[in-house]
Design an enzyme around this catalytic site. Structure first.
Site, PDB file in Angstrom:
ATOM      1  N   ARG A 103       0.867  -1.177   0.000  1.00  0.00           N
ATOM      2  CA  ARG A 103       0.000   0.000   0.000  1.00  0.00           C
ATOM      3  C   ARG A 103       0.902   1.224   0.000  1.00  0.00           C
ATOM      4  O   ARG A 103       1.942   1.252   0.680  1.00  0.00           O
ATOM      5  CB  ARG A 103      -0.911   0.026   1.235  1.00  0.00           C
ATOM      6  CG  ARG A 103      -2.083  -0.948   1.188  1.00  0.00           C
ATOM      7  CD  ARG A 103      -3.156  -0.553   0.154  1.00  0.00           C
ATOM      8  NE  ARG A 103      -4.277  -1.471   0.114  1.00  0.00           N
ATOM      9  CZ  ARG A 103      -4.418  -2.488  -0.735  1.00  0.00           C
ATOM     10  NH1 ARG A 103      -3.487  -2.746  -1.640  1.00  0.00           N
ATOM     11  NH2 ARG A 103      -5.506  -3.244  -0.718  1.00  0.00           N
ATOM     12  N   HIS A 122      -1.169   0.171  -9.805  1.00  0.00           N
ATOM     13  CA  HIS A 122      -1.794  -0.746  -8.840  1.00  0.00           C
ATOM     14  C   HIS A 122      -2.402  -1.965  -9.558  1.00  0.00           C
ATOM     15  O   HIS A 122      -3.584  -2.276  -9.388  1.00  0.00           O
ATOM     16  CB  HIS A 122      -2.856  -0.006  -8.006  1.00  0.00           C
ATOM     17  CG  HIS A 122      -3.237  -0.709  -6.741  1.00  0.00           C
ATOM     18  ND1 HIS A 122      -3.686  -0.047  -5.628  1.00  0.00           N
ATOM     19  CD2 HIS A 122      -3.261  -2.025  -6.408  1.00  0.00           C
ATOM     20  CE1 HIS A 122      -3.973  -0.914  -4.670  1.00  0.00           C
ATOM     21  NE2 HIS A 122      -3.717  -2.137  -5.126  1.00  0.00           N
ATOM     22  N   GLU A 136      -2.296   7.953  -4.095  1.00  0.00           N
ATOM     23  CA  GLU A 136      -3.087   7.267  -5.113  1.00  0.00           C
ATOM     24  C   GLU A 136      -4.553   7.698  -5.015  1.00  0.00           C
ATOM     25  O   GLU A 136      -5.041   7.833  -3.887  1.00  0.00           O
ATOM     26  CB  GLU A 136      -2.947   5.761  -4.822  1.00  0.00           C
ATOM     27  CG  GLU A 136      -3.427   4.836  -5.870  1.00  0.00           C
ATOM     28  CD  GLU A 136      -3.114   3.378  -5.480  1.00  0.00           C
ATOM     29  OE1 GLU A 136      -2.004   3.098  -4.984  1.00  0.00           O
ATOM     30  OE2 GLU A 136      -3.998   2.553  -5.679  1.00  0.00           O
TER      31      GLU A 136
HETATM   32  N1  LIG Z   1      -0.606  -4.201  -5.498  1.00  0.00           N
HETATM   33  C1  LIG Z   1      -1.576  -5.084  -5.522  1.00  0.00           C
HETATM   34  O1  LIG Z   1      -2.196  -5.303  -6.541  1.00  0.00           O
HETATM   35  C2  LIG Z   1      -1.916  -5.851  -4.291  1.00  0.00           C
HETATM   36  C3  LIG Z   1      -1.549  -5.409  -3.031  1.00  0.00           C
HETATM   37  N2  LIG Z   1      -1.855  -6.148  -1.913  1.00  0.00           N
HETATM   38  C4  LIG Z   1      -1.393  -5.669  -0.597  1.00  0.00           C
HETATM   39  O2  LIG Z   1      -0.449  -6.607  -0.086  1.00  0.00           O
HETATM   40  C5  LIG Z   1      -0.662  -6.744   1.314  1.00  0.00           C
HETATM   41  C6  LIG Z   1      -0.084  -8.082   1.791  1.00  0.00           C
HETATM   42  O3  LIG Z   1      -0.827  -9.153   1.237  1.00  0.00           O
HETATM   43  P1  LIG Z   1      -0.734 -10.650   1.810  1.00  0.00           P
HETATM   44  O4  LIG Z   1       0.668 -11.118   1.871  1.00  0.00           O
HETATM   45  O5  LIG Z   1      -1.678 -11.469   1.049  1.00  0.00           O
HETATM   46  O6  LIG Z   1      -1.271 -10.424   3.292  1.00  0.00           O
HETATM   47  P2  LIG Z   1      -1.091 -11.363   4.556  1.00  0.00           P
HETATM   48  O7  LIG Z   1      -2.036 -10.863   5.577  1.00  0.00           O
HETATM   49  O8  LIG Z   1      -1.162 -12.794   4.141  1.00  0.00           O
HETATM   50  O9  LIG Z   1       0.407 -11.063   5.025  1.00  0.00           O
HETATM   51  C7  LIG Z   1       0.832  -9.848   5.549  1.00  0.00           C
HETATM   52  C8  LIG Z   1       1.976 -10.131   6.505  1.00  0.00           C
HETATM   53  O10 LIG Z   1       2.525  -8.895   6.948  1.00  0.00           O
HETATM   54  C9  LIG Z   1       2.947  -9.088   8.292  1.00  0.00           C
HETATM   55  N3  LIG Z   1       3.141  -7.812   8.950  1.00  0.00           N
HETATM   56  C10 LIG Z   1       2.229  -6.993   9.525  1.00  0.00           C
HETATM   57  N4  LIG Z   1       2.832  -5.903  10.042  1.00  0.00           N
HETATM   58  C11 LIG Z   1       4.155  -6.027   9.768  1.00  0.00           C
HETATM   59  C12 LIG Z   1       5.288  -5.206  10.031  1.00  0.00           C
HETATM   60  N5  LIG Z   1       5.197  -4.046  10.699  1.00  0.00           N
HETATM   61  N6  LIG Z   1       6.492  -5.627   9.572  1.00  0.00           N
HETATM   62  C13 LIG Z   1       6.616  -6.791   8.909  1.00  0.00           C
HETATM   63  N7  LIG Z   1       5.580  -7.625   8.665  1.00  0.00           N
HETATM   64  C14 LIG Z   1       4.354  -7.237   9.077  1.00  0.00           C
HETATM   65  C15 LIG Z   1       1.852  -9.941   8.904  1.00  0.00           C
HETATM   66  O11 LIG Z   1       2.310 -10.620  10.061  1.00  0.00           O
HETATM   67  C16 LIG Z   1       1.535 -10.900   7.756  1.00  0.00           C
HETATM   68  O12 LIG Z   1       2.251 -12.109   7.878  1.00  0.00           O
HETATM   69  C17 LIG Z   1      -2.185  -6.617   1.452  1.00  0.00           C
HETATM   70  O13 LIG Z   1      -2.557  -6.226   2.751  1.00  0.00           O
HETATM   71  C18 LIG Z   1      -2.519  -5.561   0.426  1.00  0.00           C
HETATM   72  O14 LIG Z   1      -2.501  -4.298   1.025  1.00  0.00           O
HETATM   73  C19 LIG Z   1      -2.522  -7.334  -2.007  1.00  0.00           C
HETATM   74  C20 LIG Z   1      -2.907  -7.808  -3.244  1.00  0.00           C
HETATM   75  C21 LIG Z   1      -2.675  -7.098  -4.468  1.00  0.00           C
HETATM   76  O1  LIG Z   2      -6.179  -7.269  -3.281  1.00  0.00           O
HETATM   77  C1  LIG Z   2      -5.748  -6.146  -2.942  1.00  0.00           C
HETATM   78  O2  LIG Z   2      -5.556  -5.813  -1.762  1.00  0.00           O
HETATM   79  C2  LIG Z   2      -5.411  -5.159  -3.987  1.00  0.00           C
HETATM   80  O3  LIG Z   2      -4.719  -4.214  -3.778  1.00  0.00           O
HETATM   81  C3  LIG Z   2      -6.014  -5.429  -5.331  1.00  0.00           C
HETATM   82  O4  LIG Z   2      -5.383  -6.314  -6.104  1.00  0.00           O
HETATM   83  C4  LIG Z   2      -6.295  -4.204  -6.098  1.00  0.00           C
HETATM   84  O5  LIG Z   2      -7.602  -3.995  -5.867  1.00  0.00           O
HETATM   85  P1  LIG Z   2      -8.511  -2.914  -6.617  1.00  0.00           P
HETATM   86  O6  LIG Z   2      -7.873  -1.623  -6.370  1.00  0.00           O
HETATM   87  O7  LIG Z   2      -8.713  -3.357  -7.963  1.00  0.00           O
HETATM   88  O8  LIG Z   2      -9.737  -2.942  -5.865  1.00  0.00           O
END
Ligand SMILES: NC(=O)C1=CN([C@@H]2O[C@H](COP(=O)(O)OP(=O)(O)OC[C@H]3O[C@@H](n4cnc5c(N)ncnc54)[C@H](O)[C@@H]3O)[C@@H](O)[C@H]2O)C=CC1
Ligand SMILES: O=C(O)C(=O)[C@H](O)COP(=O)(O)O
Length: 378
Positions: free
Chosen positions: A238, A283, A266
């Site tokens: 993020r 994104h 963003e």
């Molecule tokens: N750019 C994109 O299209 C996308 C972005 N995202 C973002 O990626 C993030 C992570 O996704 P996942 O790995 O699936 O989530 P997840 O919840 O499986 O893993 C996140 C990890 O971060 C750790 N964490 C929390 N605070 C921390 C800190 N201060 N320092 C180090 N580690 C910490 C947690 O313990 C957890 O293991 C989501 O929350 C979302 O914001 C997710 C999907 C798509």
């Molecule tokens: O899954 C998330 O978290 C993401 O950041 C998405 O992949 C992006 O989501 P949208 O912005 O398309 O809602």
């Protein structure tokens, strides 16, 4: 306590219309949410009203009074959105991130919430591997030290790809036990990695999404100062996890290579910031066909669970054949970087600069019209 029964007492069974307000960017909505797939006993008709995510407003929810709200990441769901709505019983976010949803408020209102944990973990990890090998092809031959901050679904998937490539992983996740990949302190990751990739949720010191390990501005001026100048920094988590002003100052000083898929302000991006980034994308790290369909599938499955019906549709029925195998790509430098041409996404974003910025409308348009890429199969 609010009523969580989807069948209104005034409706006779089988005459029920289910109304859904949904973000128009949710993939294959009509395939997943219809009378057949939800069970005719719950809905004789299903009305889906699709709206741009940023246009799902309190007024719309008050006017339509839908049963179900399906969102992605750009619709803040909180008291302000739902105060004048008395009908929503289920909110599904087809995304991994939940920082836009006040889950405590939904629980108070007895509104069921589901997200799509892990849905695009391979897509995002593949985005990161591709960006590193596009910028530094020498790491096909040389071992790279990859720093990963956050070792949940995405971070651990990325760590496995890195290990497959013979790279060393330095991982930091204070909320998980030590492990093969969770093996370093924050300071060690910052100081000792050739590339650092962020995979944390957006959390704060207090309020909604508070955490003992807050991630807002986790990468600040001090962290950037401790990071060697030739370390690549990649953020697909993020935007506000990095202090954007400190980042710009650091790039001016170090000429660091920085890859951003997410931005502190963003959907707007200033031309000044964009001109300093090595790769910038709107994104879309998670935007593969597989990642998006999995997101829809997960919220469909969750709604079926509420209806107590067995899901009848699987995303695999909608996916074209996928012949792209990691076992082959990981041995083939040329094919991997051609598989996903990340620089094309970068150029499309840069072309949108006008009057010193990429506007929110242009950023959103790139995302809406994105040609969903494919995941390679792990
Ligand atoms: N750019 C994109 O299209 C996308 C972005 N995202 C973002 O990626 C993030 C992570 O996704 P996942 O790995 O699936 O989530 P997840 O919840 O499986 O893993 C996140 C990890 O971060 C750790 N964490 C929390 N605070 C921390 C800190 N201060 N320092 C180090 N580690 C910490 C947690 O313990 C957890 O293991 C989501 O929350 C979302 O914001 C997710 C999907 C798509
Ligand atoms: O899954 C998330 O978290 C993401 O950041 C998405 O992949 C992006 O989501 P949208 O912005 O398309 O809602």
């Amino acid at each position: 306590m609010a009523d969580t029964n989807f069948t209104k007492s005034t409706d006779a069974p089988n005459t029920r219309a289910l109304t859904i307000i949904a973000d128009i960017n949710i993939a294959s909505l009509n395939d997943f949410f219809n009378v057949e797939t939800l069970g005719a006993e719950h809905a004789q008709t299903v009305n889906i009203i699709t709206v741009a995510g940023r246009e799902i407003t309190a007024q719309l929810l008050a006017d339509v009074q839908p049963d179900v709200l399906l969102i992605r990441s750009v619709t803040p769901v909180n008291a302000a959105l739902l105060a004048d709505n008395h009908s929503v019983k289920f909110v599904g976010s087809a995304t991994i991130g939940t920082d836009h949803v006040d889950q405590a408020y939904l629980a108070e209102r007895n509104i069921i919430f589901a997200n799509a944990a892990g849905c695009s973990k391979h897509s995002v990890a593949q985005y990161v591997v591709t960006s590193i090998l596009t910028l530094r092809p020498q790491y096909w031959q040389q071992p790279l030290v990859l720093g990963i901050i956050g070792l949940g679904n995405i971070g651990s998937t990325l760590a496995q790809y890195a290990a497959d490539l013979g790279w060393q992983v330095l991982g930091y996740d204070p909320l998980l036990p030590e492990s093969k990949f969770n093996n370093a302190s924050f300071d060690e990751v910052i100081a000792q990695s050739h590339a650092i990739s962020l995979h944390v949720p957006l959390t704060h010191t207090e309020g909604m999404n508070s955490s003992p390990y807050p991630t807002h501005h986790l990468i600040d001026g001090a962290a950037l100062a401790a990071m060697p100048a030739d370390t690549i920094l990649i953020n697909s988590a993020r935007g506000p996890v990095i202090d954007a002003a400190a980042l710009e100052a650091n790039i001016d000083k170090t000429a660091r290579q920085v890859v951003l898929d997410v931005f502190e302000h963003e959907p707007q991006i200033t031309e000044q910031l964009l001109s300093k980034l090595t790769i910038a994308t709107p994104h879309i790290a998670g935007y593969t066909l597989e990642g998006k369909l999995r997101g829809t599938q997960m919220i469909y499955d969750a709604l079926c669970e509420q209806f107590n019906v067995t899901p009848t549709l699987s995303m695999h029925q909608l996916l074209p054949v996928n012949m792209y195998q990691w076992s082959e790509l990981k041995h083939n430098a040329d094919r991997l970087v051609k598989f996903y041409d990340i620089m094309r996404d970068d150029q499309l974003l840069r072309k949108k600069v006008s009057d010193g910025q990429v506007s929110g409308a242009d950023f959103d348009q790139l995302r809406r019209d994105y040609h969903l890429r494919r995941e390679w199969q792990a």
